[in-house]
Design an enzyme around this catalytic site. Structure first.
Site, PDB file in Angstrom:
ATOM      1  N   LYS A  17       0.847  -1.208   0.000  1.00  0.00           N
ATOM      2  CA  LYS A  17       0.000   0.000   0.000  1.00  0.00           C
ATOM      3  C   LYS A  17       0.871   1.241   0.000  1.00  0.00           C
ATOM      4  CE  LYS A  17       0.744   1.233   4.558  1.00  0.00           C
ATOM      5  NZ  LYS A  17       1.576   2.378   4.906  1.00  0.00           N
ATOM      6  N   ASP A 175      -2.646  -1.263  10.154  1.00  0.00           N
ATOM      7  CA  ASP A 175      -2.773  -1.232   8.692  1.00  0.00           C
ATOM      8  C   ASP A 175      -3.360  -2.521   8.123  1.00  0.00           C
ATOM      9  OD1 ASP A 175      -1.723   1.286   8.558  1.00  0.00           O
ATOM     10  OD2 ASP A 175       0.319   0.629   8.046  1.00  0.00           O
TER      11      ASP A 175
HETATM   12  O1  C5P Z   1      -0.648  -1.101  14.851  1.00  0.00           O
HETATM   13  P1  C5P Z   1       0.806  -1.290  14.532  1.00  0.00           P
HETATM   14  O2  C5P Z   1       1.365  -2.535  15.141  1.00  0.00           O
HETATM   15  O3  C5P Z   1       1.126  -1.181  13.080  1.00  0.00           O
HETATM   16  O4  C5P Z   1       1.531  -0.063  15.216  1.00  0.00           O
HETATM   17  C1  C5P Z   1       2.906  -0.051  15.515  1.00  0.00           C
HETATM   18  C2  C5P Z   1       3.150   1.028  16.549  1.00  0.00           C
HETATM   19  O5  C5P Z   1       2.934   2.311  15.953  1.00  0.00           O
HETATM   20  C3  C5P Z   1       2.199   0.968  17.728  1.00  0.00           C
HETATM   21  O6  C5P Z   1       2.716   0.175  18.740  1.00  0.00           O
HETATM   22  C4  C5P Z   1       2.103   2.408  18.148  1.00  0.00           C
HETATM   23  O7  C5P Z   1       3.195   2.737  18.967  1.00  0.00           O
HETATM   24  C5  C5P Z   1       2.272   3.172  16.862  1.00  0.00           C
HETATM   25  N1  C5P Z   1       0.984   3.616  16.272  1.00  0.00           N
HETATM   26  C6  C5P Z   1       0.348   4.734  16.812  1.00  0.00           C
HETATM   27  N2  C5P Z   1      -0.819   5.184  16.246  1.00  0.00           N
HETATM   28  C7  C5P Z   1      -1.359   4.548  15.180  1.00  0.00           C
HETATM   29  C8  C5P Z   1      -0.736   3.412  14.631  1.00  0.00           C
HETATM   30  C9  C5P Z   1       0.450   2.971  15.205  1.00  0.00           C
HETATM   31  O8  C5P Z   1       0.829   5.329  17.766  1.00  0.00           O
HETATM   32  N3  C5P Z   1      -2.484   5.035  14.631  1.00  0.00           N
END
Ligand code: C5P
Length: 334
Positions: A17, A175
């Site tokens: 993406k 995502d």
């Molecule tokens: O959800 P994902 O595992 O991809 O997110 C990785 C890290 O990025 C999370 O642990 C968080 O610290 C941060 N994050 C965030 N806000 C979001 C998405 C991700 O703070 N909307």
């Protein structure tokens, strides 16, 4: 529940993406950040193969370098667009980054979660062919997780349904719901509240991945520390809602920018150099995707991939892709 497999093999194309635009808002009580983003699936993809196994899940990861050789000085523009595909490796190519093959891999995490939720006793042997560079903002791990959900669904006829698949996806990463959803979409919340959109017309793009990578959680912390962009947040949100009512023109969307471009610190000069190099080689505009480190540029009808490859002088691995109308393509072999 013991279910007989419905296929000998399921093959899923799991597409990368781009974030055509990405505005990060304030941190929430759960630690995630509110954001508004325009997601777009592109043709650069990993391939996940799943074969039934009596119980448990295994994963074998192989790498294929999908980047293109380039530079008029090194063989000319014609040779420039030959992809380096064909050779499978056990280790990531220079354009990639380490992908864990163990239990932390999103394919295995997704499979175990589906099995637990659906009460599935049967297992699967997964083979993942990685082409999407990892930790580059291209959503490769999320695409692989979405592919594992789809593969198990097809392999065992789980009939998870869209709502359950999206809910499971949200538990695996911010995502992953978009990777299940695919196409063009506005993402709100932490990226999991999706509204389907349509492009004005399909587009071709170039993706450049520098040797350095960005750690997403640290990049979010840097936005908190500098409070960058928060004053613009409400305005961005209004624009995002506005975009959600129209057919998406990628160049117009890209003018909204990406908050993560502002918190690159010492990487910023290299980012600016790469961006200038992408524009100089003929792209109509260029931006970072996700929290980086990859940049993408839009190619208009007048710019051929071989011309671009011949002219692009920047460092980093170069990929060509097209906008895609779905995130996953599932094929079943009876
Ligand atoms: O959800 P994902 O595992 O991809 O997110 C990785 C890290 O990025 C999370 O642990 C968080 O610290 C941060 N994050 C965030 N806000 C979001 C998405 C991700 O703070 N909307």
């Amino acid at each position: 529940m013991r279910r007989a497999p419905r296929a000998r093999r399921v093959v899923v194309e799991a597409r990368a993406k781009l974030n055509l635009a990405l505005a990060v808002g304030p941190a929430r009580a759960d630690g995630f950040h509110e954001l508004a983003t325009l997601f777009q699936s592109v043709s650069l993809a990993d391939t996940l193969v799943a074969e039934p196994r009596r119980r448990g899940f295994s994963l074998c990861v192989r790498f294929e370098d999908a980047s293109v050789a380039r530079g008029a000085g090194r063989g000319g523009a014609r040779r420039g667009i030959a992809a380096r595909a064909g050779r499978l490796r056990r280790r990531a190519p220079a354009s990639g980054a380490a992908v864990p093959a163990g239990p932390s891999n999103l394919v295995l995490r997704a499979a175990r979660r589906v099995a637990a939720r659906a009460g599935l006793e049967g297992g699967a042997r997964f083979t993942l062919l990685k082409r999407i560079p990892a930790r580059a903002g291209l959503g490769g791990g999320s695409a692989d997780a979405a592919a594992a959900l789809a593969a198990l669904d097809a392999l065992y006829g789980l009939r998870l349904g869209r709502a359950r698949r999206l809910a499971l996806a949200a538990e695996l990463g911010s995502d992953v719901p978009f990777a299940v959803h695919g196409g063009t979409a506005l993402g709100l919340g932490r990226g999991e509240r999706l509204t389907r959109l349509a492009l004005e017309r399909p587009f071709r793009c170039v993706i450049v991945v520098p040797a350095w990578r960005v750690a997403t959680a640290a990049a979010f912390r840097e936005i908190d520390r500098t409070k960058y962009g928060l004053t613009r947040w409400r305005g961005n949100l209004r624009v995002a809602h506005d975009i959600g009512r129209k057919r998406v023109n990628p160049l117009r969307a890209m003018r909204l920018g990406n908050t993560f471009e502002e918190v690159l610190g010492g990487r910023r000069p290299d980012f600016e150099r790469l961006r200038a190099g992408i524009l100089a080689a003929g792209a109509a505009d260029a931006r970072m995707t996700g929290s980086g480190s990859a940049l993408f540029g839009i190619l208009d009808a007048a710019t051929s991939t071989s011309d671009f490859a011949g002219r692009f002088a920047g460092s980093g691995a170069l990929f060509f892709a097209r906008s895609a109308r779905a995130g996953l393509r599932v094929r079943k072999w009876p």
